[in-house]
Design an enzyme around this catalytic site. Structure first.
Site, PDB file in Angstrom:
ATOM      1  CB  ILE A 103      38.233 -27.606 -42.443  1.00  0.00           C
ATOM      2  CG1 ILE A 103      37.456 -26.805 -41.514  1.00  0.00           C
ATOM      3  CG2 ILE A 103      37.322 -28.962 -42.307  1.00  0.00           C
ATOM      4  CD1 ILE A 103      38.134 -25.353 -41.912  1.00  0.00           C
ATOM      5  CE  LYS A 109      32.308 -23.508 -44.894  1.00  0.00           C
ATOM      6  NZ  LYS A 109      32.477 -23.115 -46.273  1.00  0.00           N
ATOM      7  CB  SER A 161      39.883 -40.149 -41.953  1.00  0.00           C
ATOM      8  OG  SER A 161      40.317 -39.246 -42.964  1.00  0.00           O
ATOM      9  NE  ARG A 162      37.384 -42.059 -48.551  1.00  0.00           N
ATOM     10  CZ  ARG A 162      36.974 -41.355 -49.953  1.00  0.00           C
ATOM     11  NH1 ARG A 162      36.845 -41.962 -50.876  1.00  0.00           N
ATOM     12  NH2 ARG A 162      37.219 -40.056 -49.970  1.00  0.00           N
ATOM     13  CG  ASP A 218      33.448 -24.381 -49.341  1.00  0.00           C
ATOM     14  OD1 ASP A 218      32.815 -25.426 -48.972  1.00  0.00           O
ATOM     15  OD2 ASP A 218      34.360 -24.058 -48.929  1.00  0.00           O
TER      16      ASP A 218
END
Lengths: 307, 307
Positions: A13, A89, A35-36, A167
């Site tokens: 996303i 969201k 971000s990992r 979702d």
């Protein structure tokens, strides 16, 4: 002078929507990511938001596109560091944690924006206006897609707190709560859980009728072929179909409203407005319907799901 | 002149608690009951609240002790007829429906009181005060009882929306949210569903730590022998056990507070206060934790339950 913004959680996303939307908005400059295990070419990358917040005090805004199960910790960290925060969201894994974030943002005097991107689809406002002076006789949400196509390999979505078919379904609920002239609430729900998963693959919802008008929804994640993201509405003065996730409105068979996808650009524009106004926007009603469905719903076990 | 009150839903809780509490409160006179198939000797009995409201316009207050799955319809009917309404816990089957009732009560200018009887147990206020100037290091709720003893034959409690072991557990959550100096929210939950039932028989909850202090709860409905309705609290200045559902407070081994059961008398006293003040009291935080647990929780299937 644009706001310096960081994007947290570099997944599908983020790449599909957030990065282009930020690039297209003159009020924001993407200054860093956290971000990992992913980076965006040309942008300073941190392994964690904690590192980012410490290293870059000039970054005033943080947009979180991480899975809902881990969003709270980062959101709290960013708010405590006095940054404005925008949440993908659903805004969290629980209602209470989002309420806690809202209190924290108010204490810190910063903006918190719980986004619902589908509310900004091209024909949602037109549908709301069309409904305003009509009497609904029946409303049915049909929200079906192929999880393998739309969420390939996203295992978090099947883990407890990942919401499963809610979702995508929460997008429909965010539109429903935006177009109806008055709030509704659930009366009955059936949730189908694959035997090997912790979230539902299909859901049927029956709301308390609005007057005499049945309000129902069916979410399904095993639809083959093109997705069906439709809301069918019969009224005393015409029948409408809001389709393509809110993009297209057809009334009595004639297309009356449509437009290109500007959902995420609209979210970042709204975020800039909220920051300028020094306010917050946190509407929990779509997520409350989901929590109500989990609370009230009858559980049915269905075939195991494998990618 | 006492308020004329009707009691709806003549089951175990009505006979054990509501009727004696109303009888002992000079502000109320029990004028009628509504129940599909039960009556109270000497009191005018109706088969439905709709009949009662039409037949008895002088009844100004309605107390609902029906199961949560059917409470909304009656509550709405009573509010629309301009009556003050008191709701047993939990106040409904969904959060959204209670929010709808709250809006309706405000529109009608009448009192709506969503009760949490355990908050009025004898030592809850003493525990809150004791905690106010201490630092919690650990809090654990242990809430175990024998469903066959406490809810004999109440099948509605096993049906979707009936909450299962959350029905007693929400009492613990109503106490937790009353004694803590700040709100908490869930991080993890495990819900054990009997294979043949729609609500959980056992639940484990882990809240986000308060500072570094773990906050946990275990609800179990298959406890044999006397119930355990205990909250264990370790602090930087002494360890407490709030036991017997909130009735008794023991600090460092010494009983410091106890009293007889005045929970329901306190509820009716509060209802009279709210009516006199022309206000409402609807705190959804215990129910929000339950909805969060259903949303976030991992489901485990356990042995079938038979009475």
């Amino acid at each position: 002078m644009p706001h310096s913004i960081a994007l947290v959680g570099i997944g599908k996303i983020a790449r599909d929507q957030h990065i282009p939307a930020i690039a297209g908005n003159a009020d924001f400059t993407l200054s860093a990511t956290a971000s990992r295990n992913a980076e965006v070419g040309g942008i300073t990358a941190y392994r964690s938001l904690a590192d980012l917040l410490q290293a870059a005090p000039d970054i005033t805004c943080v947009s979180l596109a991480t899975p809902p199960q881990v969003r709270y910790g980062d959101a709290r960290r960013a708010l405590e560091a006095g940054r404005h925060v925008m949440l993908e969201k659903p805004p969290g894994a629980t209602l209470s944690e989002v309420q806690a974030l809202e209190r924290l943002a108010a204490e810190k005097g910063v903006t918190l924006f719980a986004t619902w991107h589908s509310r900004h689809a091209a024909s949602v406002a037109a549908t709301r206006d069309w409904l305003a002076d009509r009497k609904i006789q029946r409303l049915h949400i049909d929200w079906r897609e192929d999880v393998r196509h739309w969420h390939p390999g996203q295992d978090w979505i099947w883990e407890a707190g990942g919401l499963g078919v809610f979702d995508p379904g929460i997008n429909a609920l965010s539109v429903l709560t935006a177009i109806l002239p008055e709030p509704v609430h659930l009366q009955k729900a059936t949730l189908s859980f694959p035997a090997n998963r912790d979230t539902p693959v299909a859901v049927d919802l029956t709301f308390e009728p609005l007057g005499d008008a049945p309000i129902t929804a069916a979410f399904d994640w095993l639809e083959q072929g093109p997705p069906k993201w439709n809301i069918h509405i019969d009224t005393d003065a015409g029948n409408a179909i809001l389709s393509e996730g809110g993009a297209r409105l057809t009334i009595d068979g004639h297309e009356t409203s449509a437009g290109e996808d500007q959902e995420y650009p609209a979210l970042y524009a709204r975020f800039a407005e909220l920051i300028a106004a020094g306010t917050r926007e946190v509407d929990l009603s779509p997520m409350t319907h989901v929590a109500d469905a989990f609370t009230l719903g009858r559980r049915v076990i269905t075939a195991p799901f494998e990618w």
